[in-house]
Design an enzyme around this catalytic site. Sequence first.
Site, mmCIF file in Angstrom:
data_model
loop_
_atom_site.group_PDB
_atom_site.id
_atom_site.type_symbol
_atom_site.label_atom_id
_atom_site.label_comp_id
_atom_site.label_asym_id
_atom_site.label_seq_id
_atom_site.Cartn_x
_atom_site.Cartn_y
_atom_site.Cartn_z
ATOM 1 N N HIS A 131 0.871 -1.187 0.000
ATOM 2 C CA HIS A 131 0.000 0.000 0.000
ATOM 3 C C HIS A 131 0.906 1.234 0.000
ATOM 4 C CE1 HIS A 131 -2.776 2.957 1.840
ATOM 5 N NE2 HIS A 131 -3.762 2.182 1.446
ATOM 6 N N ASP A 208 3.016 -4.818 7.844
ATOM 7 C CA ASP A 208 1.798 -4.024 7.725
ATOM 8 C C ASP A 208 0.616 -4.990 7.791
ATOM 9 O OD1 ASP A 208 -0.414 -2.663 6.914
ATOM 10 O OD2 ASP A 208 0.452 -1.869 5.063
ATOM 11 N N GLN A 211 -4.628 -5.527 6.578
ATOM 12 C CA GLN A 211 -5.609 -6.414 5.937
ATOM 13 C C GLN A 211 -5.550 -7.820 6.507
ATOM 14 O OE1 GLN A 211 -7.907 -5.363 3.934
ATOM 15 N NE2 GLN A 211 -7.096 -3.342 3.412
ATOM 16 N N LYS A 234 -10.495 -1.023 10.238
ATOM 17 C CA LYS A 234 -10.679 -2.211 9.389
ATOM 18 C C LYS A 234 -10.962 -3.441 10.243
ATOM 19 C CE LYS A 234 -7.225 -0.393 6.176
ATOM 20 N NZ LYS A 234 -7.896 0.082 4.975
ATOM 21 N N CYS A 372 -4.802 2.600 -3.674
ATOM 22 C CA CYS A 372 -3.558 3.091 -3.064
ATOM 23 C C CYS A 372 -2.436 2.071 -3.220
ATOM 24 C CB CYS A 372 -3.742 3.434 -1.581
ATOM 25 S SG CYS A 372 -4.916 4.745 -1.323
HETATM 26 N N1 7TS Z 1 -1.775 -0.836 4.607
HETATM 27 C C1 7TS Z 1 -2.689 -1.573 3.967
HETATM 28 C C2 7TS Z 1 -2.341 -2.955 3.510
HETATM 29 C C3 7TS Z 1 -3.958 -1.028 3.744
HETATM 30 O O1 7TS Z 1 -4.875 -1.773 3.119
HETATM 31 C C4 7TS Z 1 -4.248 0.280 4.178
HETATM 32 C C5 7TS Z 1 -5.566 0.938 3.902
HETATM 33 C C6 7TS Z 1 -3.256 0.991 4.858
HETATM 34 C C7 7TS Z 1 -2.022 0.399 5.051
HETATM 35 C C8 7TS Z 1 -3.480 2.356 5.413
HETATM 36 O O2 7TS Z 1 -4.366 2.301 6.474
HETATM 37 P P1 7TS Z 1 -4.887 3.639 7.183
HETATM 38 O O3 7TS Z 1 -5.951 3.161 8.110
HETATM 39 O O4 7TS Z 1 -3.739 4.227 7.888
HETATM 40 O O5 7TS Z 1 -5.420 4.513 6.090
HETATM 41 N N2 7TS Z 1 -6.241 0.398 2.806
HETATM 42 C C9 7TS Z 1 -7.346 0.907 2.211
HETATM 43 C C10 7TS Z 1 -7.973 0.264 1.160
HETATM 44 O O6 7TS Z 1 -7.613 -0.820 0.689
HETATM 45 N N3 7TS Z 1 -9.033 0.989 0.755
HETATM 46 O O7 7TS Z 1 -9.097 2.085 1.515
HETATM 47 C C11 7TS Z 1 -8.053 2.044 2.419
#
Ligand code: 7TS
Length: 415
Positions: A131, A208, A211, A234, A372
């Site tokens: 990401h 990370d 997911q 999430k 992203c």
């Molecule tokens: N890493 C992964 C693998 C992600 O899927 C996401 C967000 C992030 C980092 C960043 O997370 P945040 O909570 O700090 O924003 N992924 C997504 C997505 O797949 N669609 O919207 C956000």
Amino acid sequence: MNALMAEHGAYDVARIRGDFPILGERVYGKPLTYLDNGASAQKPRAVIDAIRNAYETEYANVHRGVHYLSQRATDAMESARQKVRDFLNAREDHEIIFVRGATEGINLVAASWGRANLKPGDEILLTTMEHHSNIVPWQMIRDQTGAVIKVAPIDDDGALVMEELARLIGPRTRMVAVTHVSNALGTVVPIADIIRRAHAVGAKVLIDGCQAVPHIPVDVQALDCDFYVFSGHKLYGPSGIGVLYGKAALLEAMPPYQGGGEMIETVTFQKTTYAGLPFKFEAGTPHIVGAVGLGAAIEYLGSLGLPRIAAHEHELLAYATERLAALNAIRIVGRAPEKAAILSFTLDGVHPHDIGTILDREGIAVRTGHHCAQPVMDRFDLPATVRASFGLYNTREEVDRLVAGLARVQEIFRS
Ligand code: 7TS
């Protein structure tokens, strides 16, 4: 499965859906079919009630007050920290740092650990399927330190090419930062193997887990990873709260990321000494109620049993994959042997945004775009995909609605 069933009873998805008030909403007069869990999951009543209760009965600023409510709020927040520690099986409470989300957790490590440890020519190893939040912070620290970024490739199925990754880990590797599960492809990455290989050359590893944590039980001690990050929203918890796990010895040796209140021991204009862990990394008033909500989400998941949730989602993903593969002109992007809860695809001749818009009118929420993860799109020579991502409350009937919606898209574009 039998032992799980015996412990928790059958997985009753209809009853579980009743725990999520928003799932009763209608969209354009149609039942809501929420398949955008990879972006943000919906919240069970247990989380909503915990947030409400925290504001109604135990809210004050934390860690500074001697008064009753401040103590109550502090206890609630610290009890949430313990729940996170148990959830990840971390050794110590103070290895759990509350942050805004995965993005902030990665920025913290890149800035603090990176500035203290990276020298010109040192290597940071990433993968094609990161990401942007696990790419950009490393580029920023690369530009400040003269470090170099290497990228391990993925194959046509979206699986990591392990031989290439093994070849890229060498004596100059200082940090390996990889996703546990790809948000754009659903690939489950063999992180235990990667961690072993990285440690063999003395490199540190950041996982990370954004997911992964909603789908896969994680044990940071068994994995032996150095850092693990995830976001609350999430994981059926609130947005604006997330977690950085780090091994205590590493966190202790790292300089603070931000300065301010909460993170100090003493301050004069000449010199400041810093608080111990975890507060050294929690400058300013934290997202107190967010932490409480995250603790409630973790408790809720525990009541269902993550292995049972995983089994349910696995079955759903297999069903959805089979049904979509049977449709004409659908191309599934990401067919790695091990996947979790994410189905990305394209439909010949129709832009993903048009698909998303037509599905939306049917009450079906999917995500379209580059997710992203632009390097993933480049790897498959695509501008975007449609992504259905499943959560613990999704059903086969919802998969059927998605398939019917896609048939509708094809009909519209044929005429
Ligand atoms: N890493 C992964 C693998 C992600 O899927 C996401 C967000 C992030 C980092 C960043 O997370 P945040 O909570 O700090 O924003 N992924 C997504 C997505 O797949 N669609 O919207 C956000």
